[in-house]
Design a protein around this motif. Structure first.
Motif, mmCIF file in Angstrom:
data_model
loop_
_atom_site.group_PDB
_atom_site.id
_atom_site.type_symbol
_atom_site.label_atom_id
_atom_site.label_comp_id
_atom_site.label_asym_id
_atom_site.label_seq_id
_atom_site.Cartn_x
_atom_site.Cartn_y
_atom_site.Cartn_z
ATOM 1 N N LEU A 8 0.763 -1.065 -0.108
ATOM 2 C CA LEU A 8 0.059 -0.262 -0.271
ATOM 3 C C LEU A 8 0.872 1.134 -0.214
ATOM 4 O O LEU A 8 1.759 1.208 1.257
ATOM 5 C CB LEU A 8 -0.727 0.440 1.341
ATOM 6 C CG LEU A 8 -1.497 -1.007 1.690
ATOM 7 C CD1 LEU A 8 -2.187 -0.999 2.820
ATOM 8 C CD2 LEU A 8 -3.045 -0.952 0.707
ATOM 9 N N ASP A 9 0.531 1.860 -0.839
ATOM 10 C CA ASP A 9 0.712 3.754 -0.795
ATOM 11 C C ASP A 9 0.430 4.321 0.098
ATOM 12 O O ASP A 9 -0.901 4.229 1.411
ATOM 13 C CB ASP A 9 0.418 4.088 -1.486
ATOM 14 C CG ASP A 9 0.883 5.958 -1.621
ATOM 15 O OD1 ASP A 9 2.284 6.331 -1.560
ATOM 16 O OD2 ASP A 9 0.035 6.238 -1.926
ATOM 17 N N ARG A 10 0.978 5.099 1.078
ATOM 18 C CA ARG A 10 0.630 6.154 2.099
ATOM 19 C C ARG A 10 -0.182 7.469 1.164
ATOM 20 O O ARG A 10 -1.259 6.788 2.738
ATOM 21 C CB ARG A 10 1.743 5.986 2.796
ATOM 22 C CG ARG A 10 1.850 6.778 4.452
ATOM 23 C CD ARG A 10 2.910 7.552 5.512
ATOM 24 N NE ARG A 10 2.668 8.489 5.309
ATOM 25 C CZ ARG A 10 4.021 10.014 4.807
ATOM 26 N NH1 ARG A 10 5.288 8.595 6.295
ATOM 27 N NH2 ARG A 10 3.694 10.699 4.792
ATOM 28 N N ASP A 11 0.321 8.325 1.606
ATOM 29 C CA ASP A 11 -0.435 9.512 1.145
ATOM 30 C C ASP A 11 -0.910 9.379 0.769
ATOM 31 O O ASP A 11 -1.205 9.232 -1.200
ATOM 32 C CB ASP A 11 0.629 10.798 0.876
ATOM 33 C CG ASP A 11 1.620 10.760 1.960
ATOM 34 O OD1 ASP A 11 1.827 9.860 2.933
ATOM 35 O OD2 ASP A 11 2.865 11.575 2.062
ATOM 36 N N GLY A 12 -2.039 9.291 0.391
ATOM 37 C CA GLY A 12 -3.797 9.686 -0.065
ATOM 38 C C GLY A 12 -4.389 8.020 -0.745
ATOM 39 O O GLY A 12 -5.337 8.006 -1.044
ATOM 40 N N VAL A 13 -3.800 7.262 0.663
ATOM 41 C CA VAL A 13 -4.447 6.058 0.725
ATOM 42 C C VAL A 13 -4.912 5.803 2.140
ATOM 43 O O VAL A 13 -5.701 5.248 2.278
ATOM 44 C CB VAL A 13 -3.041 4.538 0.254
ATOM 45 C CG1 VAL A 13 -3.889 3.674 0.543
ATOM 46 C CG2 VAL A 13 -3.350 5.206 -1.632
ATOM 47 N N GLY A 127 -2.420 2.283 -4.922
ATOM 48 C CA GLY A 127 -2.086 3.646 -4.583
ATOM 49 C C GLY A 127 -2.834 4.733 -5.027
ATOM 50 O O GLY A 127 -3.782 4.454 -6.289
ATOM 51 N N ASP A 128 -2.671 6.318 -5.354
ATOM 52 C CA ASP A 128 -3.404 7.174 -5.290
ATOM 53 C C ASP A 128 -2.850 7.961 -6.826
ATOM 54 O O ASP A 128 -3.578 8.659 -7.538
ATOM 55 C CB ASP A 128 -3.504 7.711 -4.651
ATOM 56 C CG ASP A 128 -2.730 8.700 -3.821
ATOM 57 O OD1 ASP A 128 -1.157 8.225 -3.849
ATOM 58 O OD2 ASP A 128 -2.658 10.347 -3.490
ATOM 59 N N ASN A 129 -1.584 7.017 -7.507
ATOM 60 C CA ASN A 129 -0.882 7.734 -8.333
ATOM 61 C C ASN A 129 -0.625 7.486 -8.793
ATOM 62 O O ASN A 129 -0.065 6.315 -9.720
ATOM 63 C CB ASN A 129 0.377 8.655 -7.647
ATOM 64 C CG ASN A 129 1.437 9.134 -8.319
ATOM 65 O OD1 ASN A 129 1.511 9.871 -9.364
ATOM 66 N ND2 ASN A 129 1.967 10.248 -7.789
ATOM 67 N N ARG A 131 2.566 6.987 -10.502
ATOM 68 C CA ARG A 131 3.759 6.643 -10.289
ATOM 69 C C ARG A 131 3.677 5.156 -8.871
ATOM 70 O O ARG A 131 4.709 3.994 -9.785
ATOM 71 C CB ARG A 131 4.678 7.333 -9.177
ATOM 72 C CG ARG A 131 5.071 8.107 -9.534
ATOM 73 C CD ARG A 131 5.945 9.190 -8.658
ATOM 74 N NE ARG A 131 6.099 10.285 -9.005
ATOM 75 C CZ ARG A 131 7.914 10.764 -9.295
ATOM 76 N NH1 ARG A 131 8.558 9.414 -9.515
ATOM 77 N NH2 ARG A 131 8.037 11.550 -9.856
ATOM 78 N N ASP A 132 2.221 4.945 -8.402
ATOM 79 C CA ASP A 132 2.269 3.631 -7.955
ATOM 80 C C ASP A 132 1.909 2.205 -8.766
ATOM 81 O O ASP A 132 2.159 1.125 -8.454
ATOM 82 C CB ASP A 132 1.194 4.371 -7.052
ATOM 83 C CG ASP A 132 1.406 5.048 -6.175
ATOM 84 O OD1 ASP A 132 2.498 5.137 -5.334
ATOM 85 O OD2 ASP A 132 0.796 5.360 -5.492
ATOM 86 N N ILE A 133 1.149 2.926 -10.029
ATOM 87 C CA ILE A 133 1.182 1.940 -10.316
ATOM 88 C C ILE A 133 1.623 1.200 -11.409
ATOM 89 O O ILE A 133 2.634 -0.034 -12.017
ATOM 90 C CB ILE A 133 -0.198 2.048 -11.794
ATOM 91 C CG1 ILE A 133 -1.563 3.105 -11.166
ATOM 92 C CG2 ILE A 133 -1.222 1.343 -12.691
ATOM 93 C CD1 ILE A 133 -2.459 2.175 -9.391
#
Ligand SMILES: [Mg+2]
Ligand SMILES: [Zn+2]
Length: 185
Positions: A8-13, A127-129, A131-133
C-alpha cells in the motif's frame, strides 16, 4: 509457500495527502474506512507493507526520524483494537537523486516482496498516483488506483497504464478482494 501480502502507498491511501507533505504526527489524518480495511486484511492473514515516497527528507523539510515517528503513530492507531503484521518502507530521495527506490522505480516494492516472501503476481499494489501503478506493473504485481488523494484528479480511462482495479477508496478495494477470495475457495 508464499505469504499472503499486500503493498500500500501511504499518502492519499491511508492518510490525507498534503501538498506541503506530512511532516510530523500533528499533520496525520487517517482517511475514512482505512482502519477497518487494515483490520479486515489482518483477519484474513495478510501481511501489510507500506511503500512510500518521502522526498521531503531529501528536500530538508523533515528528518528520517520524523518519518519513522509518523509511521509509529499511524501503526498505533491501527493497533488499538487488533494487531497484525505491518511493515514500513520509505524512499527519502527525490527524482534528481536518481535512486532505485523512488516510485515509479520498483525498488521499495521489490524489497518488501523479497523480505516477506510474497508472490509478485498475486500481490496487489494500491496507490493514488500513476507512479504507484507503474511501480507495481514493473514487477508484474496486480494494481489498484484508489480515487482518494491524488487519485481524485486522474482521468483514469485516459491513463496510458491501466490498473486492474479502480476503487473509491481502500475500504472498497479490500471488500472487493476479500469477496473475490471467498468466491474462489
Ligand atoms: Mg500517494
Ligand atoms: Zn530512493
Amino acid at each position: 509457500m508464499y505469504n499472503k501480502g499486500i503493498l500500500l502507498d501511504r499518502d492519499g491511501v491511508l492518510i490525507e495527502n498534503r501538498e506541503d507533505y506530512v511532516k510530523n504526527i500533528s499533520e496525520i489524518k487517517i482517511l475514512p474506512g482505512v482502519k477497518d480495511a487494515i483490520m479486515d486484511l489482518w483477519s484474513k492473514n495478510y501481511t501489510i507493507c507500506i511503500v512510500t515516497n518521502q522526498s521531503g527528507v531529501s528536500k530538508g523539510l523533515y528528518r528520517e526520524q520524523d518519518v519513522r515517528d509518523v509511521h509509529e503513530f499511524i501503526e498505533q492507531q491501527f493497533k488499538k483494537e487488533m494487531s497484525g503484521p505491518i511493515f514500513w518502507y520509505y524512499c527519502p530521495h527525490q527524482d534528481k537523486d536518481n535512486c532505485d527506490c523512488r516510485k515509479p522505480k520498483p525498488g521499495l516494492l521489490q524489497r518488501a516482496i523479497r523480505e516477506h516472501n510474497f508472490c509478485e503476481e498475486n500481490t496487489w499494489m494500491v496507490g493514488d498516483n500513476i507512479r504507484d501503478i507503474e511501480a507495481g506493473r514493473a514487477l508484474d504485481c496486480k494494481t489498484c488506483l484508489v480515487l482518494t488523494g491524488l487519485g481524485k484528479s486522474f482521468h483514469h480511462p485516459q491513463m496510458s497504464l491501466v490498473p486492474q482495479k479502480v476503487c473509491c477508496d481502500l475500504h472498497e478495494f479490500v471488500q472487493q478482494i476479500l469477496t473475490e477470495e471467498e468466491e474462489s475457495l
